[in-house]
Write a protein that holds these residues in place. Structure first.
Motif, PDB file in Angstrom:
ATOM      1  N   GLN A  17       8.264  11.854  -0.393  1.00 15.20           N
ATOM      2  CA  GLN A  17       8.743  10.636  -1.034  1.00 15.20           C
ATOM      3  C   GLN A  17       8.505   9.510  -0.045  1.00 15.20           C
ATOM      4  OE1 GLN A  17      12.673  10.645  -2.970  1.00 15.20           O
ATOM      5  NE2 GLN A  17      13.276   9.084  -1.476  1.00 15.20           N
ATOM      6  N   MET A  18       8.110   8.341  -0.548  1.00 18.61           N
ATOM      7  CA  MET A  18       7.826   7.206   0.318  1.00 18.61           C
ATOM      8  C   MET A  18       8.732   6.037  -0.054  1.00 18.61           C
ATOM      9  SD  MET A  18       5.435   8.622   2.068  1.00 18.61           S
ATOM     10  CE  MET A  18       4.384   7.475   2.937  1.00 18.61           C
ATOM     11  N   ASP A  19       9.324   5.397   0.977  1.00 17.91           N
ATOM     12  CA  ASP A  19      10.220   4.259   0.779  1.00 17.91           C
ATOM     13  C   ASP A  19       9.958   3.205   1.844  1.00 17.91           C
ATOM     14  OD1 ASP A  19      12.343   5.021  -1.343  1.00 17.91           O
ATOM     15  OD2 ASP A  19      12.212   6.811  -0.071  1.00 17.91           O
ATOM     16  N   ASN A  20       9.745   1.978   1.378  1.00 18.72           N
ATOM     17  CA  ASN A  20       9.652   0.855   2.306  1.00 18.72           C
ATOM     18  C   ASN A  20      10.984   0.116   2.260  1.00 18.72           C
ATOM     19  OD1 ASN A  20       9.166  -1.383   3.833  1.00 18.72           O
ATOM     20  ND2 ASN A  20       7.315  -2.019   2.759  1.00 18.72           N
ATOM     21  N   PHE A  21      11.841   0.403   3.224  1.00 16.51           N
ATOM     22  CA  PHE A  21      13.166  -0.210   3.286  1.00 16.51           C
ATOM     23  C   PHE A  21      13.141  -1.544   4.036  1.00 16.51           C
ATOM     24  CE2 PHE A  21      14.459   4.409   3.036  1.00 16.51           C
ATOM     25  CZ  PHE A  21      14.945   4.335   1.737  1.00 16.51           C
ATOM     26  N   THR A  22      11.970  -2.017   4.415  1.00 19.39           N
ATOM     27  CA  THR A  22      11.871  -3.249   5.198  1.00 19.39           C
ATOM     28  C   THR A  22      11.607  -4.445   4.285  1.00 19.39           C
ATOM     29  OG1 THR A  22       9.476  -3.289   5.609  1.00 19.39           O
ATOM     30  CG2 THR A  22      10.822  -1.841   7.022  1.00 19.39           C
ATOM     31  N   ASP A  23      11.547  -5.632   4.890  1.00 20.83           N
ATOM     32  CA  ASP A  23      11.268  -6.843   4.128  1.00 20.83           C
ATOM     33  C   ASP A  23       9.819  -7.304   4.277  1.00 20.83           C
ATOM     34  OD1 ASP A  23      11.314  -7.691   6.751  1.00 20.83           O
ATOM     35  OD2 ASP A  23      12.818  -9.265   6.451  1.00 20.83           O
ATOM     36  N   ARG A  24       8.959  -6.407   4.773  1.00 23.41           N
ATOM     37  CA  ARG A  24       7.526  -6.712   4.937  1.00 23.41           C
ATOM     38  C   ARG A  24       6.693  -5.596   4.317  1.00 23.41           C
ATOM     39  NH1 ARG A  24       5.847  -6.730  10.539  1.00 23.41           N
ATOM     40  NH2 ARG A  24       7.402  -5.112  10.775  1.00 23.41           N
ATOM     41  N   SER A  25       5.438  -5.889   4.036  1.00 18.25           N
ATOM     42  CA  SER A  25       4.533  -4.870   3.507  1.00 18.25           C
ATOM     43  C   SER A  25       4.119  -3.896   4.602  1.00 18.25           C
ATOM     44  CB  SER A  25       3.280  -5.523   2.920  1.00 18.25           C
ATOM     45  OG  SER A  25       3.608  -6.241   1.752  1.00 18.25           O
ATOM     46  N   THR A  26       3.948  -2.652   4.207  1.00 18.70           N
ATOM     47  CA  THR A  26       3.453  -1.601   5.087  1.00 18.70           C
ATOM     48  C   THR A  26       2.038  -1.256   4.645  1.00 18.70           C
ATOM     49  OG1 THR A  26       5.667  -0.689   5.425  1.00 18.70           O
ATOM     50  CG2 THR A  26       3.803   0.790   5.849  1.00 18.70           C
ATOM     51  N   VAL A  27       1.126  -1.143   5.606  1.00 17.50           N
ATOM     52  CA  VAL A  27      -0.275  -0.849   5.299  1.00 17.50           C
ATOM     53  C   VAL A  27      -0.637   0.511   5.875  1.00 17.50           C
ATOM     54  CG1 VAL A  27      -2.664  -1.637   5.512  1.00 17.50           C
ATOM     55  CG2 VAL A  27      -0.800  -3.321   5.402  1.00 17.50           C
ATOM     56  N   GLU A  28      -1.233   1.349   5.018  1.00 14.43           N
ATOM     57  CA  GLU A  28      -1.638   2.692   5.426  1.00 14.43           C
ATOM     58  C   GLU A  28      -3.092   2.949   5.034  1.00 14.43           C
ATOM     59  OE1 GLU A  28       2.396   5.266   4.614  1.00 14.43           O
ATOM     60  OE2 GLU A  28       0.985   5.028   2.954  1.00 14.43           O
ATOM     61  N   ILE A  29      -3.714   3.870   5.761  1.00  9.75           N
ATOM     62  CA  ILE A  29      -5.006   4.420   5.363  1.00  9.75           C
ATOM     63  C   ILE A  29      -4.756   5.863   4.950  1.00  9.75           C
ATOM     64  CG2 ILE A  29      -7.337   5.056   6.107  1.00  9.75           C
ATOM     65  CD1 ILE A  29      -6.848   2.024   5.871  1.00  9.75           C
ATOM     66  N   HIS A  30      -5.197   6.215   3.742  1.00 11.75           N
ATOM     67  CA  HIS A  30      -5.071   7.575   3.224  1.00 11.75           C
ATOM     68  C   HIS A  30      -6.455   8.203   3.180  1.00 11.75           C
ATOM     69  CE1 HIS A  30      -1.019   7.119   0.940  1.00 11.75           C
ATOM     70  NE2 HIS A  30      -1.067   6.275   1.952  1.00 11.75           N
ATOM     71  N   VAL A  31      -6.542   9.448   3.623  1.00 18.39           N
ATOM     72  CA  VAL A  31      -7.805  10.192   3.620  1.00 18.39           C
ATOM     73  C   VAL A  31      -7.537  11.514   2.910  1.00 18.39           C
ATOM     74  CG1 VAL A  31      -9.646  11.171   5.048  1.00 18.39           C
ATOM     75  CG2 VAL A  31      -8.369   9.159   5.861  1.00 18.39           C
ATOM     76  N   TYR A  32      -8.356  11.823   1.909  1.00 19.77           N
ATOM     77  CA  TYR A  32      -8.165  13.039   1.130  1.00 19.77           C
ATOM     78  C   TYR A  32      -9.464  13.819   0.992  1.00 19.77           C
ATOM     79  CZ  TYR A  32      -3.838  10.750  -0.359  1.00 19.77           C
ATOM     80  OH  TYR A  32      -2.615  10.130  -0.372  1.00 19.77           O
ATOM     81  N   GLY A  33      -9.322  15.093   0.657  1.00 25.51           N
ATOM     82  CA  GLY A  33     -10.480  15.965   0.466  1.00 25.51           C
ATOM     83  C   GLY A  33     -11.020  15.980  -0.946  1.00 25.51           C
ATOM     84  N   HIS A  34     -10.376  15.245  -1.855  1.00 33.47           N
ATOM     85  CA  HIS A  34     -10.826  15.138  -3.250  1.00 33.47           C
ATOM     86  C   HIS A  34     -10.471  13.754  -3.769  1.00 33.47           C
ATOM     87  CE1 HIS A  34     -11.798  19.360  -3.935  1.00 33.47           C
ATOM     88  NE2 HIS A  34     -10.698  19.657  -3.268  1.00 33.47           N
ATOM     89  N   ASP A  35     -11.214  13.319  -4.760  1.00 33.24           N
ATOM     90  CA  ASP A  35     -10.883  12.070  -5.441  1.00 33.24           C
ATOM     91  C   ASP A  35      -9.581  12.278  -6.202  1.00 33.24           C
ATOM     92  OD1 ASP A  35     -10.826   9.658  -6.785  1.00 33.24           O
ATOM     93  OD2 ASP A  35     -12.835   9.862  -7.640  1.00 33.24           O
ATOM     94  N   LEU A  36      -8.608  11.418  -6.003  1.00 34.43           N
ATOM     95  CA  LEU A  36      -7.327  11.549  -6.700  1.00 34.43           C
ATOM     96  C   LEU A  36      -7.419  11.114  -8.159  1.00 34.43           C
ATOM     97  CD1 LEU A  36      -4.736  10.334  -4.044  1.00 34.43           C
ATOM     98  CD2 LEU A  36      -5.578  12.644  -4.488  1.00 34.43           C
TER      99      LEU A  36
END
Length: 192
Positions: free
Chosen positions: A147-166
């Motif tokens: 589960q993912m939660d951004n409890f802050t007042d700013r945007s969080t930026v991530e890079i996701h890498v997967y082995g298949h197209d979602l």
């Protein structure tokens, strides 16, 4: 002028070479994490438009690369302030690296016997505040429900890498209160 230390193209090249050798999972995560570490520590390698929520939305999900040859998918995901995504799985290996801000990731284990269709019992495994430079690994059937939660007042930026197209890959959402399982698939990204 900002000089890139490691580009998205270099990352894709290195990951593709790694995947071509069909390494064991440990080697894939070990080498792949080292490449992802270089990428998330070169945040200017990701164009600015992919580091912000999409339009009037609080969220953004952008495809940076996909290869039909090896299934490699690289995305930028932006979690706006207050963003929440309940427990879900991925059905493929994955690596998530944080570029900016932080996010709270709650991991779960499935503890039921899996005999009832559309029903699951999850047990919370751990909670971590994931910060810039941190990498989370997703191991199908072993350690991938989160589960993912951004409890802050700013945007969080991530890079996701997967082995298949979602896109089109059937995945599972879990209701912690009722045990209900529902299925979903990513339909598109904000930029395609």
């Amino acid at each position: 002028m900002t000089i890139l230390k490691y580009s998205i193209d270099e990352f894709v090249h290195d990951m593709s070479d790694l995947m071509e050798g069909q390494p064991e999972q440990d080697k894939l995560f070990d080498k792949g994490s080292s490449y992802l570490d270089k990428l998330i520590n070169s945040p200017n390698a990701i164009p600015e438009e992919f580091r912000n929520p999409s339009g009037n939305s609080n969220h953004g999900s952008y495809r940076l690369h996909y290869s039909e040859d090896n299934g490699l998918l690289v995305t930028a995901v932006v979690w706006g302030p207050g963003d929440h995504l309940g427990p879900h799985d991925h059905r493929t290996w994955g690596m998530i690296g944080i570029i900016g801000n932080e996010i709270t990731e709650t991991r779960f284990r499935r503890v039921d016997d899996r005999e009832k269709e559309d029903y699951a019992v999850l047990e919370q495994d751990r909670v971590a505040v994931v910060r810039p430079g941190d990498i989370s690994l997703l191991i199908p059937e072993v350690d991938e429900i989160h589960q993912m939660d951004n409890f802050t007042d700013r945007s969080t930026v991530e890079i996701h890498v997967y082995g298949h197209d979602l896109r089109g890959l059937e995945r599972t959402k879990f209701d912690l209160e009722t045990g209900k399982v529902s299925y979903f698939a990513t339909q598109k990204f904000n930029n395609c």
